[in-house]
Design an enzyme around this catalytic site. Sequence first.
Site, mmCIF file in Angstrom:
data_model
loop_
_atom_site.group_PDB
_atom_site.id
_atom_site.type_symbol
_atom_site.label_atom_id
_atom_site.label_comp_id
_atom_site.label_asym_id
_atom_site.label_seq_id
_atom_site.Cartn_x
_atom_site.Cartn_y
_atom_site.Cartn_z
ATOM 1 N N SER A 46 32.339 37.837 31.132
ATOM 2 C CA SER A 46 31.874 37.642 32.513
ATOM 3 C C SER A 46 32.598 36.550 33.291
ATOM 4 C CB SER A 46 30.366 37.368 32.541
ATOM 5 O OG SER A 46 30.090 36.060 32.078
ATOM 6 N N MET A 47 33.304 35.655 32.620
ATOM 7 C CA MET A 47 33.993 34.571 33.339
ATOM 8 C C MET A 47 35.519 34.715 33.312
ATOM 9 S SD MET A 47 32.002 32.559 34.956
ATOM 10 C CE MET A 47 33.054 31.140 35.257
#
Length: 193
Positions: A46-47
Amino acid sequence: MAEKKENGGFIVSNLYDFASVMSAAVIVIAIVFTFIFRFVGVVGPSMMETLHDGDWLAVSAYDAKPQYGQVVIITQPNDYNEPIVKRIIATENQVVDIDFGTGDVFVDGVKLDEPYINNPTTNSYDVQFPVTVPEGCVFVMGDNRQHSSDSRSSAIGFIDTRYILGQVKYKLVEKDTIADKMKYVSPKNWKVK
């Protein structure tokens, strides 16, 4: 006989010195890891591209006030039952709006300049925009917007600032995806932006 007593006293004295140095070291390490830095591993994509699955981070719990752009570790209970790492997009009383057609994010009517994102914000979840961030909360999103469950979804929602474990300061170890192994990050590249 006197020589044996002196050797015995010398050994006891050295053992006492060693024990007191080790005790002091344990106390200092406990203070550093409790109040100054903690080490946390990243799980999931997600990052990306800022952080990758398997990276190890130094997290500072000392930052007083959450601000836009900070990458933080969140321990607030969520549908995934695990801590998450996200970027703060807006703080209390700010209005967040997202144009899912263009992928643009607006805070208080101003389009954000987001050089850190991996892809535009075109995925919507179940939160209806615009939204006002409640007092004592922040709105967070992952940098990999197409693969991030974040404040756009009620599964995560607004983050109560009391559940922010700390701000990610440094990436110390990262996964080399080509060689499929972990490697230490050069100190000049430690800072997470």
